[in-house]
Structure formats: structure tokens, C-alpha cells
Enzyme design. Structure first.
Site, mmCIF file in Angstrom:
data_model
loop_
_atom_site.group_PDB
_atom_site.id
_atom_site.type_symbol
_atom_site.label_atom_id
_atom_site.label_comp_id
_atom_site.label_asym_id
_atom_site.label_seq_id
_atom_site.Cartn_x
_atom_site.Cartn_y
_atom_site.Cartn_z
ATOM 1 N N HIS A 130 -3.479 -10.934 -1.914
ATOM 2 C CA HIS A 130 -3.659 -11.251 -0.499
ATOM 3 C C HIS A 130 -4.524 -12.496 -0.372
ATOM 4 C CE1 HIS A 130 -3.030 -6.889 -0.762
ATOM 5 N NE2 HIS A 130 -2.462 -6.980 0.423
ATOM 6 N N HIS A 186 -9.831 1.035 5.633
ATOM 7 C CA HIS A 186 -8.928 0.914 4.489
ATOM 8 C C HIS A 186 -8.572 2.302 3.949
ATOM 9 C CE1 HIS A 186 -6.929 -0.859 1.103
ATOM 10 N NE2 HIS A 186 -7.743 -0.275 0.237
ATOM 11 N N TYR A 198 -6.949 -12.837 1.515
ATOM 12 C CA TYR A 198 -8.370 -12.494 1.683
ATOM 13 C C TYR A 198 -9.078 -12.216 0.361
ATOM 14 C CZ TYR A 198 -6.620 -7.638 1.484
ATOM 15 O OH TYR A 198 -5.999 -6.476 1.115
ATOM 16 N N GLU A 199 -8.325 -12.082 -0.729
ATOM 17 C CA GLU A 199 -8.991 -11.811 -2.011
ATOM 18 C C GLU A 199 -9.667 -13.059 -2.574
ATOM 19 O OE1 GLU A 199 -6.601 -9.258 -4.779
ATOM 20 O OE2 GLU A 199 -5.249 -9.220 -3.054
ATOM 21 N N HIS A 235 -3.211 -0.604 -5.144
ATOM 22 C CA HIS A 235 -2.142 -1.467 -5.643
ATOM 23 C C HIS A 235 -2.224 -1.511 -7.164
ATOM 24 C CE1 HIS A 235 -1.178 -3.440 -1.710
ATOM 25 N NE2 HIS A 235 -2.383 -3.021 -1.445
ATOM 26 N N SER A 284 0.815 -1.209 0.000
ATOM 27 C CA SER A 284 0.000 0.000 0.000
ATOM 28 C C SER A 284 0.853 1.265 0.000
ATOM 29 C CB SER A 284 -0.862 0.027 1.260
ATOM 30 O OG SER A 284 -1.611 -1.156 1.353
ATOM 31 N N ASN A 286 -1.575 3.003 11.437
ATOM 32 C CA ASN A 286 -2.565 3.253 12.497
ATOM 33 C C ASN A 286 -2.171 2.482 13.747
ATOM 34 O OD1 ASN A 286 -3.554 0.986 10.528
ATOM 35 N ND2 ASN A 286 -4.433 0.466 12.526
ATOM 36 N N ALA A 328 1.557 -2.373 4.792
ATOM 37 C CA ALA A 328 0.992 -1.434 5.768
ATOM 38 C C ALA A 328 0.559 -2.262 6.962
ATOM 39 C CB ALA A 328 -0.196 -0.708 5.168
ATOM 40 N N MET A 355 -2.234 -7.883 7.077
ATOM 41 C CA MET A 355 -2.950 -8.930 6.344
ATOM 42 C C MET A 355 -2.135 -9.511 5.184
ATOM 43 S SD MET A 355 -6.667 -7.089 6.155
ATOM 44 C CE MET A 355 -7.343 -6.178 7.558
ATOM 45 N N SER A 356 -0.828 -9.401 5.254
ATOM 46 C CA SER A 356 -0.033 -9.864 4.104
ATOM 47 C C SER A 356 1.326 -10.378 4.569
ATOM 48 C CB SER A 356 0.159 -8.709 3.116
ATOM 49 O OG SER A 356 0.980 -7.710 3.678
HETATM 50 N N1 HPA Z 1 -4.745 -4.413 10.955
HETATM 51 C C1 HPA Z 1 -4.526 -5.210 9.901
HETATM 52 N N2 HPA Z 1 -3.985 -4.787 8.773
HETATM 53 C C2 HPA Z 1 -3.636 -3.496 8.701
HETATM 54 C C3 HPA Z 1 -3.840 -2.605 9.762
HETATM 55 C C4 HPA Z 1 -4.425 -3.094 10.954
HETATM 56 O O1 HPA Z 1 -4.644 -2.365 11.942
HETATM 57 N N3 HPA Z 1 -3.377 -1.396 9.348
HETATM 58 C C5 HPA Z 1 -2.915 -1.560 8.089
HETATM 59 N N4 HPA Z 1 -3.074 -2.827 7.689
#
Ligand code: HPA
Length: 272
Positions: free
Chosen positions: A80, A241, A82-83, A58, A28, A229, A110, A205-206
Site C-alpha cells: 500500500h 483495522h 501508506y506503508e 496479508h 484483506s 464497515n 476491503a 486505501m488501495s
Molecule cells: N476507510 C478506508 N479504508 C477502509 C475502510 C474505511 O472505512 N474499511 C476498510 N478499509
């Protein structure tokens, strides 16, 4: 001929036959770095079997060429779990990377922070990870090569290079443990408390499937998170997101400098 060998041939036909030294998976907010590679862009759509990598933010294409004097293959976008529900979705791209001659891979992502001293906009170098998803990209691999050792999976030599590059750029690069959460929903605060007790410093998540696949293929691998975050329950900020995409560029500018510096140092190693 294997599919990865065929694709490597196709890529060499379009981008030239010089061996690639490093692969870069640009997560990201890092798409701009792919655009700075001097060379050939190939859409994933032109590479049969490559994932669609459909997440917003992406750009699904492969850039092959020179970055700071090093021949790289930059994956602008990753698939990913999750896709599609396929934890091995990046296997073919990484097999192709290996077939192109690469010895190393740097992955970026990220992530949310679980640590008070890791704030949005900061970078974190992964020194290890926790596979909190329980999934594995090697499930179904029929050979005994599937029993991949994961001790020092995050390559100490590559990490030292990245730390040195960050220091030379004056950019803090603390190390920490990344936990892979399958997504696509974000974590609950209770999950974050649990992951924190298990020893994670960041969550995302990756990346973990790619680290496993890289080790399986004999690629040295290191990974860097951009903290976008504080993880769920650790701040009042709403997690989304959109927020991730808005925050990623803050860290991306720093990460670009670290990666460029590292590649420059690889191209022209200092004596000693
Ligand atoms: N959790 C999961 N994936 C993420 C987060 C998060 O807080 N921030 C960016 N990708």
C-alpha cells in the site's frame, strides 16, 4: 534484460513455463484463496524488488498455478502507498505479471461503505474510481506512455463476466465508485461527507494505483470490494483495522465463490 523479465524467468524456473492467464491481488481476508491455487508458492522475499507488504492479514507471497482450470498468479498481499510512501510499489509485481503472459487482473480489497444499501459483508464491483489521494504511481515515468487514458479503466468485459458469475452463484454484486484515500489513518466524517458528495459509494486505501498501473501495462482490470464497515460518521460502530480484519471473512467467502465461478467460466466458456 529488464528486472521484470529476469523475475519472470526466475518464476518460470520454479513454477513452470506455461503462460499465466489472470492475476489476482488478494486483499484483506482473502489469503485463503491463494492457498487453494494448485501450484508453486514463492515468498516475495525470494523475488528481489518485490515489496514487503507488511500489513497484518496479508501473506506476502505469490502463488502460481491452477485455480478452476485457469493458470493464475495470485498475489497474497499487496503493498500500500501508506506503508512506504511509494504509490508505485506494485509496479514491479504487475510488470512481472504482464511478463508471465497475463492479459487480465482482478484486484480485491476491503472498503468502507458510503451507501445505505451496501452493508458490512456485502460485495461491490468497482465500475469506476475517484483518486481522492491526488497521488499517482506513474509520477516519474519518463515516457509519454504515462498519459494513460482512464475512460472505461474498469474493463466492461471483465465486469460483465464477474456479474454473470455472481448471478450464477446467487450473490448480489452491485456496482459502484471507489474512492482511494491514502491512509493509514481512517477518514474523518467530514471527509466521508465530502467524498460522498463527489460521487463515491465506497472508500479504501488501495487498488486505485494498481488499476492505473494495470492500464499502463495494457492489462485488463476489474476490482471488487468487500464492505467491512460503514464509513466514518455513518454508523455508531467503531472503525479499526481489527474490525476490518474481523469482518472481511464474511465477504471473502462470497468473493471466493464469485472468483472461482468466473475462472471456471473462463476455462469452459458457455456456447454463445
Ligand atoms: N476507510 C478506508 N479504508 C477502509 C475502510 C474505511 O472505512 N474499511 C476498510 N478499509
Amino acid at each position: 534484460m529488464s528486472r521484470s523479465a529476469e523475475l519472470a524467468d526466475l518464476i518460470r524456473t520454479r513454477a513452470g513455463s506455461a503462460p499465466v492467464q489472470f492475476g489476482l491481488i488478494l486483499g484483506s481476508g482473502l489469503g485463503a484463496l491463494a492457498d487453494q491455487v494448485q501450484g508453486t508458492a514463492i515468498d516475495y522475499a525470494d523475488l528481489p524488488g518485490f515489496p514487503h507488504a507488511g500489513v497484518t492479514g496479508h501473506a506476502p507471497r505469490l502463488m502460481i498455478g491452477d485455480l478452476e482450470g485457469v493458470r493464475v498468479a495470485a498475489f497474497g498481499g499487496r503493498a500500500h502507498y501508506y506503508e512506504t510512501g511509494n504509490a508505485g510499489a506494485m509496479r514491479l509485481p504487475l510488470e512481472v505479471l504482464k511478463a508471465l503472459g497475463a492479459g487480465g487482473l482482478i484486484a480485491t480489497n476491503a472498503a468502507g461503505s458510503l451507501r445505505a444499501d451496501l452493508c458490512p459483508g456485502d460485495l461491490m464491483l468497482l465500475d469506476d474510481h475517484i483518486n481522492f489521494s491526488g497521488l499517482n504511481p506513474l509520477i516519474g515515468e519518463p515516457t509519454d506512455r504515462r498519459f494513460v487514458p482512464m475512460t472505461a479503466a474498469h474493463d466492461p468485459g471483465l465486469r460483465a463476466r464477474l456479474r454473470a458469475a455472481a448471478e450464477a452463484e446467487g450473490i448480489p454484486l452491485p456496482e459502484g465508485v471507489y474512492a482511494w484515500y491514502s491512509g493509514p489513518s481512517f477518514e474523518t466524517p467530514a471527509e466521508i461527507r465530502a467524498i460522498s458528495r463527489l460521487g463515491a459509494d465506497a472508500v479504501g486505501m488501495s487498488t486505485v494505483p494498481e488499476v492505473i498501473l494495470a492500464r499502463f501495462l495494457g492489462l485488463k482490470v476489474a476490482a471488487i470490494s468487500i464492505i467491512t464497515n460503514m464509513a466514518a460518521g455513518l454508523s455508531d460502530e467503531k472503525i479499526s483495522h481489527e474490525h476490518t480484519m474481523a469482518m472481511a471473512p464474511m465477504g471473502a467467502a462470497k468473493l471466493e465463490r464469485v472468483l472461482r465461478r468466473m475462472l471456471r467460466d473462463v476455462a469452459a466458456p458457455l456456447p454463445g
